[in-house]
Design a protein around this motif. Structure first.
Motif, PDB file in Angstrom:
ATOM      1  N   GLY A 167     -13.399  20.468  -0.978  1.00  0.00           N
ATOM      2  CA  GLY A 167     -13.514  21.035   0.357  1.00  0.00           C
ATOM      3  C   GLY A 167     -13.657  20.060   1.496  1.00  0.00           C
ATOM      4  O   GLY A 167     -13.710  20.480   2.641  1.00  0.00           O
ATOM      5  N   VAL A 168     -13.755  18.771   1.209  1.00  0.00           N
ATOM      6  CA  VAL A 168     -13.832  17.812   2.303  1.00  0.00           C
ATOM      7  C   VAL A 168     -12.837  16.684   2.125  1.00  0.00           C
ATOM      8  O   VAL A 168     -12.444  16.357   1.016  1.00  0.00           O
ATOM      9  N   GLY A 169     -12.478  16.085   3.241  1.00  0.00           N
ATOM     10  CA  GLY A 169     -11.575  14.946   3.186  1.00  0.00           C
ATOM     11  C   GLY A 169     -10.544  15.000   4.288  1.00  0.00           C
ATOM     12  O   GLY A 169     -10.315  16.041   4.899  1.00  0.00           O
ATOM     13  N   SER A 170      -9.950  13.844   4.544  1.00  0.00           N
ATOM     14  CA  SER A 170      -8.936  13.789   5.574  1.00  0.00           C
ATOM     15  C   SER A 170      -7.850  12.817   5.157  1.00  0.00           C
ATOM     16  O   SER A 170      -8.090  11.889   4.378  1.00  0.00           O
ATOM     17  N   VAL A 171      -6.666  13.042   5.687  1.00  0.00           N
ATOM     18  CA  VAL A 171      -5.543  12.174   5.386  1.00  0.00           C
ATOM     19  C   VAL A 171      -5.845  10.750   5.864  1.00  0.00           C
ATOM     20  O   VAL A 171      -5.594   9.773   5.156  1.00  0.00           O
ATOM     21  N   GLY A 172      -6.427  10.657   7.060  1.00  0.00           N
ATOM     22  CA  GLY A 172      -6.773   9.338   7.587  1.00  0.00           C
ATOM     23  C   GLY A 172      -7.730   8.603   6.674  1.00  0.00           C
ATOM     24  O   GLY A 172      -7.607   7.397   6.451  1.00  0.00           O
ATOM     25  N   GLY A 173      -8.685   9.342   6.134  1.00  0.00           N
ATOM     26  CA  GLY A 173      -9.642   8.728   5.217  1.00  0.00           C
ATOM     27  C   GLY A 173      -8.947   8.173   3.994  1.00  0.00           C
ATOM     28  O   GLY A 173      -9.217   7.048   3.554  1.00  0.00           O
ATOM     29  N   ILE A 174      -8.029   8.941   3.445  1.00  0.00           N
ATOM     30  CA  ILE A 174      -7.328   8.495   2.238  1.00  0.00           C
ATOM     31  C   ILE A 174      -6.543   7.214   2.521  1.00  0.00           C
ATOM     32  O   ILE A 174      -6.603   6.250   1.750  1.00  0.00           O
ATOM     33  N   VAL A 175      -5.829   7.218   3.650  1.00  0.00           N
ATOM     34  CA  VAL A 175      -5.043   6.030   3.987  1.00  0.00           C
ATOM     35  C   VAL A 175      -5.977   4.823   4.133  1.00  0.00           C
ATOM     36  O   VAL A 175      -5.700   3.740   3.606  1.00  0.00           O
ATOM     37  N   THR A 176      -7.099   5.037   4.804  1.00  0.00           N
ATOM     38  CA  THR A 176      -8.061   3.947   4.941  1.00  0.00           C
ATOM     39  C   THR A 176      -8.559   3.473   3.583  1.00  0.00           C
ATOM     40  O   THR A 176      -8.675   2.269   3.329  1.00  0.00           O
ATOM     41  N   GLY A 177      -8.851   4.427   2.718  1.00  0.00           N
ATOM     42  CA  GLY A 177      -9.324   4.073   1.377  1.00  0.00           C
ATOM     43  C   GLY A 177      -8.314   3.195   0.651  1.00  0.00           C
ATOM     44  O   GLY A 177      -8.663   2.167   0.061  1.00  0.00           O
ATOM     45  N   VAL A 178      -7.056   3.599   0.703  1.00  0.00           N
ATOM     46  CA  VAL A 178      -6.021   2.812   0.026  1.00  0.00           C
ATOM     47  C   VAL A 178      -5.944   1.418   0.641  1.00  0.00           C
ATOM     48  O   VAL A 178      -5.861   0.410  -0.079  1.00  0.00           O
ATOM     49  N   LEU A 179      -5.993   1.368   1.973  1.00  0.00           N
ATOM     50  CA  LEU A 179      -5.900   0.060   2.632  1.00  0.00           C
ATOM     51  C   LEU A 179      -7.063  -0.840   2.246  1.00  0.00           C
ATOM     52  O   LEU A 179      -6.890  -2.046   2.054  1.00  0.00           O
ATOM     53  N   LEU A 200       9.749   0.903   2.766  1.00  0.00           N
ATOM     54  CA  LEU A 200       8.564   1.443   2.090  1.00  0.00           C
ATOM     55  C   LEU A 200       7.540   1.948   3.093  1.00  0.00           C
ATOM     56  O   LEU A 200       6.967   3.026   2.941  1.00  0.00           O
ATOM     57  N   ILE A 201       7.317   1.130   4.123  1.00  0.00           N
ATOM     58  CA  ILE A 201       6.319   1.520   5.119  1.00  0.00           C
ATOM     59  C   ILE A 201       6.779   2.789   5.825  1.00  0.00           C
ATOM     60  O   ILE A 201       5.980   3.687   6.111  1.00  0.00           O
ATOM     61  N   ILE A 202       8.063   2.859   6.049  1.00  0.00           N
ATOM     62  CA  ILE A 202       8.584   4.050   6.729  1.00  0.00           C
ATOM     63  C   ILE A 202       8.424   5.294   5.865  1.00  0.00           C
ATOM     64  O   ILE A 202       7.945   6.336   6.321  1.00  0.00           O
ATOM     65  N   TYR A 203       8.784   5.163   4.581  1.00  0.00           N
ATOM     66  CA  TYR A 203       8.596   6.321   3.693  1.00  0.00           C
ATOM     67  C   TYR A 203       7.137   6.769   3.681  1.00  0.00           C
ATOM     68  O   TYR A 203       6.826   7.947   3.780  1.00  0.00           O
ATOM     69  N   ALA A 204       6.258   5.786   3.519  1.00  0.00           N
ATOM     70  CA  ALA A 204       4.840   6.131   3.422  1.00  0.00           C
ATOM     71  C   ALA A 204       4.378   6.816   4.702  1.00  0.00           C
ATOM     72  O   ALA A 204       3.606   7.776   4.667  1.00  0.00           O
ATOM     73  N   THR A 205       4.883   6.324   5.834  1.00  0.00           N
ATOM     74  CA  THR A 205       4.491   6.938   7.103  1.00  0.00           C
ATOM     75  C   THR A 205       4.974   8.379   7.175  1.00  0.00           C
ATOM     76  O   THR A 205       4.220   9.287   7.566  1.00  0.00           O
ATOM     77  N   ILE A 206       6.208   8.583   6.769  1.00  0.00           N
ATOM     78  CA  ILE A 206       6.739   9.951   6.823  1.00  0.00           C
ATOM     79  C   ILE A 206       5.939  10.871   5.909  1.00  0.00           C
ATOM     80  O   ILE A 206       5.516  11.960   6.307  1.00  0.00           O
ATOM     81  N   VAL A 207       5.702  10.410   4.684  1.00  0.00           N
ATOM     82  CA  VAL A 207       4.937  11.245   3.759  1.00  0.00           C
ATOM     83  C   VAL A 207       3.550  11.528   4.342  1.00  0.00           C
ATOM     84  O   VAL A 207       3.063  12.661   4.301  1.00  0.00           O
ATOM     85  N   THR A 208       2.929  10.509   4.917  1.00  0.00           N
ATOM     86  CA  THR A 208       1.599  10.705   5.487  1.00  0.00           C
ATOM     87  C   THR A 208       1.628  11.763   6.582  1.00  0.00           C
ATOM     88  O   THR A 208       0.766  12.648   6.638  1.00  0.00           O
ATOM     89  N   ALA A 239       0.828  -1.213   0.000  1.00  0.00           N
ATOM     90  CA  ALA A 239       0.000   0.000   0.000  1.00  0.00           C
ATOM     91  C   ALA A 239       0.861   1.261   0.000  1.00  0.00           C
ATOM     92  O   ALA A 239       0.369   2.350  -0.312  1.00  0.00           O
ATOM     93  N   SER A 240       2.138   1.102   0.329  1.00  0.00           N
ATOM     94  CA  SER A 240       2.967   2.292   0.574  1.00  0.00           C
ATOM     95  C   SER A 240       3.007   3.280  -0.587  1.00  0.00           C
ATOM     96  O   SER A 240       2.677   4.452  -0.426  1.00  0.00           O
TER      97      SER A 240
END
Ligand SMILES: Nc1ncnc2c1ncn2[C@@H]1O[C@H](COP(=O)(O)OP(=O)(O)OP(=O)(O)O)[C@@H](O)[C@H]1O
Ligand SMILES: Nc1ncnc2c1ncn2[C@@H]1O[C@H](COP(=O)(O)OP(=O)(O)OP(=O)(O)O)[C@@H](O)[C@H]1O
Ligand SMILES: OC[C@H]1O[C@@H](O)[C@H](O)[C@@H](O)[C@H]1O
Ligand SMILES: [Mg+2]
Ligand SMILES: [Mg+2]
Lengths: 506, 346, 329, 346
Positions: free
Chosen positions: D292-304, D196-204, D57-58
């Motif tokens: 105008g709507v959305g959240s970073v957490g939502g996006i990560v969840t969507g990808v997962l 990869l997971i670390i990069y993705a976490t940092i970017v997030t 997912a990263s």
């Protein structure tokens, strides 16, 4: 605040001279002038479509003027963006609410000038400063509330607070009171007086005559994109203003009431909405040929009442009888079939189709009447009816093909009212129908209401303007906190009595 | 009559003409494009080339008109391409020549064309009806609803397609009647007009009438223009959304059959990504994702622009990779020129 | 037919003398076809004016390109079909104008070929790549009894399939296994999924399979090298090819990267598709027919009973890797 | 402190909890999905599977966060996938192992990783800046602007990619340093965490801060929520649109390099259609095309959710065609459940 003390009364804070502006097919401004003194309230008056908003948009950098000069404190300015205008001490309350619905109150207040702490936004400062402003202006709104959860009038107060918070020299208010109740208007006036004392110049646009007399120091009148007159308020009467605006005599503000209420056509019994807080246990009757006013404070759920009758809101219990027959307006379609019509309160959200033409906006609710036997639409009849709307409502538009969004706010409203008149309703529900409508057109609308009443229609009018409730209705239903606080005969009541009833269930 | 026109023309000021040209910029883009191609390669001017372009645009016009209605109603439809593929596979499998050796249904008698076509249209109509239901009733964003449908239809089609006896083999050997249905032409005293062009013209006229002359058309514009206002004005939003999606499905079904017949075979990848072209053609032709605007003429022009680019660039012999670059530039420029008219005169 | 307007300038006049040949490639950037294309281009220099088309893996697009080329007045068509079943439609277009066609790389049905006397084919046999891959696998398996890790005498394999419905994918999936079984090896399929010819998908599927089956997997068979390389990535990330932890992987295509892995001993083998000769033969035949000659005139090729020139596939392992490397020179 | 929390919890009524669950429905969808997969195939529960899913997912999270910002600002970006492909091809071609036999640049010395990566990010940043310019300044619909860019980047990349001596060959033989950059892991006392997971976490985390704590974030939400309001409040809309597009481009560039390194090779088709997945993940995660709507957490969840579907369905061994159907159904249901919360109670 005291820097202006030394300046003489003749020094202008703002001078707009010979402003012209043309849109395709419309000369919106034609050599208009406007001069604002410091520490004064300058009313800008004119019929719908006279060019008031356009003039202000030219000042505020939203439109580029075609010609003319703008002097701010004697210095020529020509703002290319709102940012520049704001930076130079000009702020504005816009006629159409311009807010980011999806974000919080405080985000809207500080949009374009967020306080920062280093790289980050200083949320605490945003919150505290907002709270401070709200306290100063006595506005009881949580800065963290989302805009979309506010009522129209609350949003309006937020807009006003925002404009005020810039500490500007010039504050434009384009119909700030169109969705405020009497109480809030008084509140606004207090704010304006404080601004005045600070030396600011306020440009105040409104169609409400009483307000002008009360708050303005000077008035400039426009007609058809041209400057007509500028006068000190004490040197001019309301009637004179109106005459200058409409270009003809208009001595009475309300047409003579000739309608005679007949038998009961609509009976509402113990109506309660499903999703509370909302209307509770509402009962009343409406007679043929009667104009029933609905009064109340903001939050009294007047809007909910008409929406419930029109099938937009779910009803938990209670019933509606039309001509003694029980009906069930499950949705607007049913309501329209049952010959109801509703002019909604929020024109932009639920009224106009902005990307479509005046013609489309006029005929859409009445579409079934234009279907010919071959299932196609009768183009000619549509155009005839649209022209009827344009003429009878005196809509100022280049043609019926013009996009409705390019009409002035008031003219849009007229098209919407015309739309519903075309459906020849038996019960006409009007939610703040004269909001943003000029005096001349108001008179026409009142006349139309009375004419319709004369034809035996029943009319319900929600209004926050006491004068018009008292001027055109036969009876007034006063709501308080979702319930009926009382129903009074217009001829026998007073403003005081209505206000007292409004507070009954608070 | 003639006087009136000439008077009208005289009364047009320069500015009016400019405004008119601006309002119709996209037609001029198409014209300009043709002029450039012709000046590079004068032998482009031939009845044959124009006929080719029109015939090739035919099915695309049908698809674009389908999704166009949905876009007007502020929706979108990613399932278009896969539905086309589905229609192509089903119709091809039911309309193989009786003597063809690798028939999917060896014992199937020769069917009259109309039967499979109607069947296919019924099913794609149903798929799209479900799209509409998910959008209108379950309030799922049309992008997601139709993305889901796109994947589902592909899965269903693949299962149908990849079966014994022949497995995932392209379905060919079409009944000559079926092939002729798309590849044939009318002979007008020497001028051969491909059936495809005729079908597309008929569909265009029908859709034009629906959009401009019927309650259905007005209601989808109302829904796209302002759904809440439409509700208040008594529009049955759910019903008309269902209708506009279903209509699109019917068009995909019909066009998908044509697609199989004109290609001469079908696989589960037939139609892949057609939605992108169709939607892009709509937007180039003046529709907006914000809904409520657009015209049938615009859509047809949009499709033709894409077709002229594809055909013209190949014709003048541009390297295929360069073609991508040029195509991208043209699309962007076309819309940039066209959107001059929206830039509010400030 | 009617292309008499060209040829004004000097260069134009020269060019006009060369016969126009219309070529379609089913997908321009297909790794294998890009070599065939190059061979065609090289061969055509000074002999023909090519009109090259990228059909973008879409048969409808290809049909349209054929219409366009006919309208441009080509003397012969060289067609790499997207979908072999669509040959009759292309033939009927060409037949109306009496234009000869050389199909290449994807073979039309026998009936279609029979329906037009001016149609020929250059290519391989789709099934052959599967058969050769199967032979290669069988040979390697028999040479390495230790690969039967669980010692049950059966080969537990996972299969990375190309795009479903693609003739190559279908043929390779089917014939590779049939050949292995015919060689007397018992097999058990642990997994079969489509990796869509794609390296990423190949890697991610392998990730999941390793997590699920671990060392129970004994062979990785991929329909092409791209997916095989993806699987290899996954295997390496999971500690394979270190010490004596090994997993046999095979593909098809003999792309350079795969050759490199074969040399390193990470991949067992692949199957070479001879691009150079396919391209060469295609153009030679097309040129002949464009000039109204017999298709084979002056060439070394032979036609079989299906009017086809067959360029053979070759199995590639570490031992004969130079054969494949030669193809890139 | 503890008291306060327990008091808070006690004060929650059933209704509050329900509302809260509704508001976070998409997380529960993900949870539900995991539970179903696990109950079908209990051996799904393993650190390895979860690590695989997160690692896979990263790069997708990085892409989705890029286009997510654009969607918040009411745009879209179809060029994502092709830009990823471009980044993958360029970085791979510049970072081949020195001793690899089929190098694109046989004489190129071994470069430090950072150089090609920055170069690639610069170029994709530029592509996306141009996207932003076309959208913000030329007022071209983002769908068309980025569709054009998608085609152009593909053309450019193909020309770069398909060159002598090796033609359209996957670019492999990567510098082991480069491969390790994506395939390596940190060893935390036995627990190997992929880079990869670390990069993705940092970017997030960075994107989360940008969206929630900075002027940039507030402004893109405002622009998406109501552009006119942003303009009259003095927000420099053009500037912030340029910024949000450019930021996305930088992320595509970085993610594209990772993609090449994690796959071990690149072709001009690397990244093809990634935009569809990324955009779909954003919408499933609660973003709206209305802006105008959305959240970073939502996006990560969507990808997962997408990754769990893909991995999980393969893992439990569902027939590939059936997988399409199930995937489509899950996506639609997820959003249908999630959109319950928007249904106005009237
Ligand atoms: N963007 C626009 N495009 C075209 N015409 C416009 C536009 N904005 C305003 N107009 C036209 O300019 C004229 C003046 O409009 P304006 O909004 O300034 O009126 P107003 O005096 O503010 O009226 P109201 O009291 O109804 O708000 C109207 O005829 C209107 O139709
Ligand atoms: N909490 C809320 N969240 C969202 N919308 C609200 C809320 N409260 C009120 N509104 C909306 O604001 C509008 C006016 O609200 P309300 O019913 O409270 O007052 P009213 O007396 O009916 O208003 P008015 O006098 O302006 O007609 C209605 O359209 C209602 O839907
Ligand atoms: O269609 C694409 C596929 O074609 C095959 O012939 C080839 O072996 C594969 O690697 C892939 O390129
Ligand atoms: Mg105004
Ligand atoms: Mg074994």
């Amino acid at each position: 605040m005291s820097s202006n003390n030394s300046q003489s009364k003749e020094k202008y804070l703002l001078e707009m001279i010979g402003i012209t502006k043309e849109f395709p097919g419309v000369k919106a401004l034609d050599g208009v002038q406007l001069k604002i003194r410091p520490g004064s309230v300058h009313a800008l008056m004119g019929e719908n479509g006279a060019g008031k908003s356009t003039l202000m948009k030219c000042l505020f950098g939203i439109y580029k003027k075609d010609g003319g000069k703008i002097l701010l404190e004697g210095r020529e300015v020509n703002f290319h963006s709102s940012r520049e205008a704001l930076d130079n001490g000009v702020s504005m309350v816009h006629q159409e609410l311009n807010q980011v619905q999806t974000t919080r109150v405080m985000d809207n207040i500080w949009l374009g000038r967020f306080p920062k702490k280093g790289f980050f936004i200083d949320e605490d400062k945003m919150y505290n400063d907002t709270l401070k402003i709200f306290k100063e202006l006595d506005i009881p709104i949580d800065p963290r509330e989302k805009i979309q959860n506010l009522t129209v009038s609350e949003s309006q107060m937020v807009e006003i607070a925002k404009a005020v918070s810039y500490d500007s020299k010039i504050i434009v208010m384009d119909e700030p009171t169109s969705s405020l109740t009497e109480k809030e208007v008084n509140h606004l006036f207090k704010i304006i007086r404080a601004l005045k004392a600070r030396g600011a110049g306020i440009i105040y646009i409104s169609h409400k005559m009483a307000e002008i007399k009360e708050i303005a120091d000077e008035v400039t009148i426009m007609r058809d994109g041209r400057w007509i007159a500028t006068e000190f308020i004490e040197n001019i009467t309301t009637d004179e203003i109106i005459n200058l605006m409409v270009g003809r005599d208009l001595t009475n503000r309300f047409p003579p009431k000739t309608n005679e209420p007949g038998e009961v056509i609509l009976e509402v019994k113990n109506l309660t909405a499903t999703y509370q807080p909302s209307i509770k246990d509402i009962s009343f009757e409406l007679r043929k040929g009667e104009i029933l006013g609905i009064a109340g404070l903001v939050g009294a759920k007047r809007t909910e009442l008409v929406e419930a009758i029109f099938g937009i809101r779910r009803i938990e219990s209670g019933s509606i009888y039309l001509h003694g027959k029980k009906i069930n307006n499950k949705n607007p379609r049913e309501a329209i079939k049952n010959k109801f019509a509703l002019v909604t309160e929020e024109r932009r959200a639920t009224g106009i189709f902005p990307v479509l033409s005046v013609r489309f906006n006029a005929f859409i609710s009445n579409i079934d009447k234009y279907i010919k036997s071959n299932k196609l639409l009768d183009e000619k009849k549509i155009i005839d009816d649209t022209n009827w709307v344009i003429n009878s409502m005196r809509v100022k538009t280049p043609s019926h093909k013009t996009l409705i969004s390019s009409l002035s706010g008031g003219n849009q409203q007229k098209v919407i009212i015309g739309r519903w008149l075309l459906t020849e309703p038996e019960i006409l529900l009007l939610d703040e129908p004269t909001r943003g409508i000029d005096v001349g057109a108001k008179y026409e609308i009142y006349q139309l209401m009375i004419d319709l009443a004369n034809k035996g229609k029943g009319i319900i009018m929600v209004s926050s303007e006491m004068a018009e409730l008292l001027g055109v209705t036969d009876r007034i239903l006063v709501m308080s906190n979702g319930r009926v606080a009382g129903i009074v005969n217009t001829k026998e009541t007073t403003q005081e009595e209505i206000l007292k009833l409004s507070a009954k269930f608070l | 009559m003639f006087n009136a026109i000439s008077k009208k023309i005289k009364s047009l000021s320069k500015k009016d003409i400019l405004t008119w040209m601006m309002d119709n910029a996209i037609f001029f883009v198409l014209l300009g494009l043709l002029i450039v191609i012709i000046s590079v390669s004068p032998d482009f001017i031939s009845v044959r080339n124009f006929k080719n372009i029109l015939a090739q645009a035919s099915t695309r016009v049908i698809f674009a008109l389908g999704v166009g209605g949905i876009i007007v109603a502020k929706g979108t439809d990613l399932s278009l391409g896969r539905q086309v593929g589905f229609a192509a596979v089903i119709s091809a499998s039911l309309l193989q020549a009786p003597d063809y050796a690798y028939k999917m249904y060896p014992n199937l008698p020769q069917l009259p064309l109309i039967l499979p076509i109607l069947l296919v249209m019924f099913v794609t109509g149903l798929f799209s009806f479900i799209n509409g239901f998910i959008v209108a009733k379950l309030k799922v964003d049309p992008f997601i609803a139709t993305l889901g449908m796109m994947i589902i239809v592909y899965g269903v089609n693949s299962i149908y397609f990849d079966r014994p006896p022949y497995g995932a083999q392209p379905i060919g050997g079409l009944d000559p009647k079926f092939a002729k249905f798309a590849q044939g032409y009318l002979n007008f005293g020497g001028l051969k007009i491909p059936y495809l062009i005729i079908y597309a013209t008929i569909v265009t006229i029908i859709i034009w009438i629906l959009w401009n002359k019927t309650k259905f058309g007005k209601n989808i514009f109302a829904i796209g223009g302002n759904q809440e206002a439409a509700v208040v004005s008594g529009v049955d939003v759910v019903k008309y959304l269902l209708m506009v999606y279903t209509l699109a499905g019917l068009l995909y079904g019909f066009g998908g059959c044509l697609e199989a017949a004109r290609i001469g075979s079908a696989t589960n990848n037939t139609g892949n990504m057609y939605e992108l072209d169709a939607i892009a053609a709509c937007i180039v032709g003046g529709l907006s994702f914000s809904g409520g605007v657009g015209s049938v003429g615009g859509i047809v022009t949009g499709v033709l622009i894409f077709q002229v680019i594809a055909y013209g660039l190949s014709f003048i012999g541009i390297n295929p990779y360069m073609q991508f670059i040029i195509k991208g530039l043209i699309i962007i420029s076309a819309v940039a020129i066209d959107s001059r008219k929206y830039i509010k005169k400030k | 037919a009617c292309g008499s307007k060209t040829g004004t300038g000097n260069e134009g006049a020269n060019k006009a003398e060369l016969p126009k040949i219309g070529v379609t490639i089913y997908k321009f950037d297909d790794n294998f076809m890009s070599f065939v294309r190059r061979a065609i281009e090289n061969e055509a220099k000074g002999k023909a004016e090519l009109i090259l088309n990228d059909s973008q893996n879409n048969q409808a697009t290809q049909n349209e390109q054929v219409d366009m080329m006919i309208s441009k007045g080509v003397k012969a068509l060289a067609i790499n079909l997207v979908d072999p079943q669509a040959a009759p439609t292309i033939i009927s277009k060409a037949k109306q104008e009496n234009i000869p066609i050389i199909f290449f790389n994807k073979e039309p049905s026998e009936e279609a070929m029979k329906s037009y006397d001016k149609a020929w084919y250059v290519g391989t046999t789709s099934s052959q790549s599967g058969v050769i891959q199967g032979q290669l696998i069988a040979k390697a398996w028999k040479a390495h009894p230790e690969w039967d890790k669980n010692g049950d005498g059966k080969m537990q394999y996972v299969m990375l399939k190309g795009e479903p419905g693609h003739p190559d994918a279908e043929a390779r999936t089917k014939y590779s296994i049939e050949t292995i079984v015919a060689e007397g090896i018992e097999v058990e399929q642990l997994e079969l999924q489509t990796g869509m010819w794609d390296t990423v998908k190949g890697k991610e599927l392998m990730d999941a399979w390793l997590s699920k089956h671990g060392d129970n997997i004994e062979f990785v068979i991929a329909n092409n090298d791209a997916m095989a390389l993806g699987a290899l990535q996954s295997l390496q990330a999971n500690g394979y090819f270190e010490g004596d932890k090994f997993m046999p992987v095979v593909g098809v295509d003999a792309i350079p990267d795969a050759l490199e892995q074969i040399k390193k001993g990470l991949m067992v083998g692949t199957v070479l598709n001879d691009a150079k000769n396919q391209g060469k033969a295609t153009l030679e035949l097309a040129l002949n027919v464009a000039n109204g000659k017999d298709p084979l005139e002056g060439t070394e090729w032979k036609l079989d009973d299906k009017k086809a020139v067959r360029v053979p596939y070759v199995a590639i392992t570490k031992d004969n890797i130079e054969v494949a490397e030669e193809a890139y020179k």
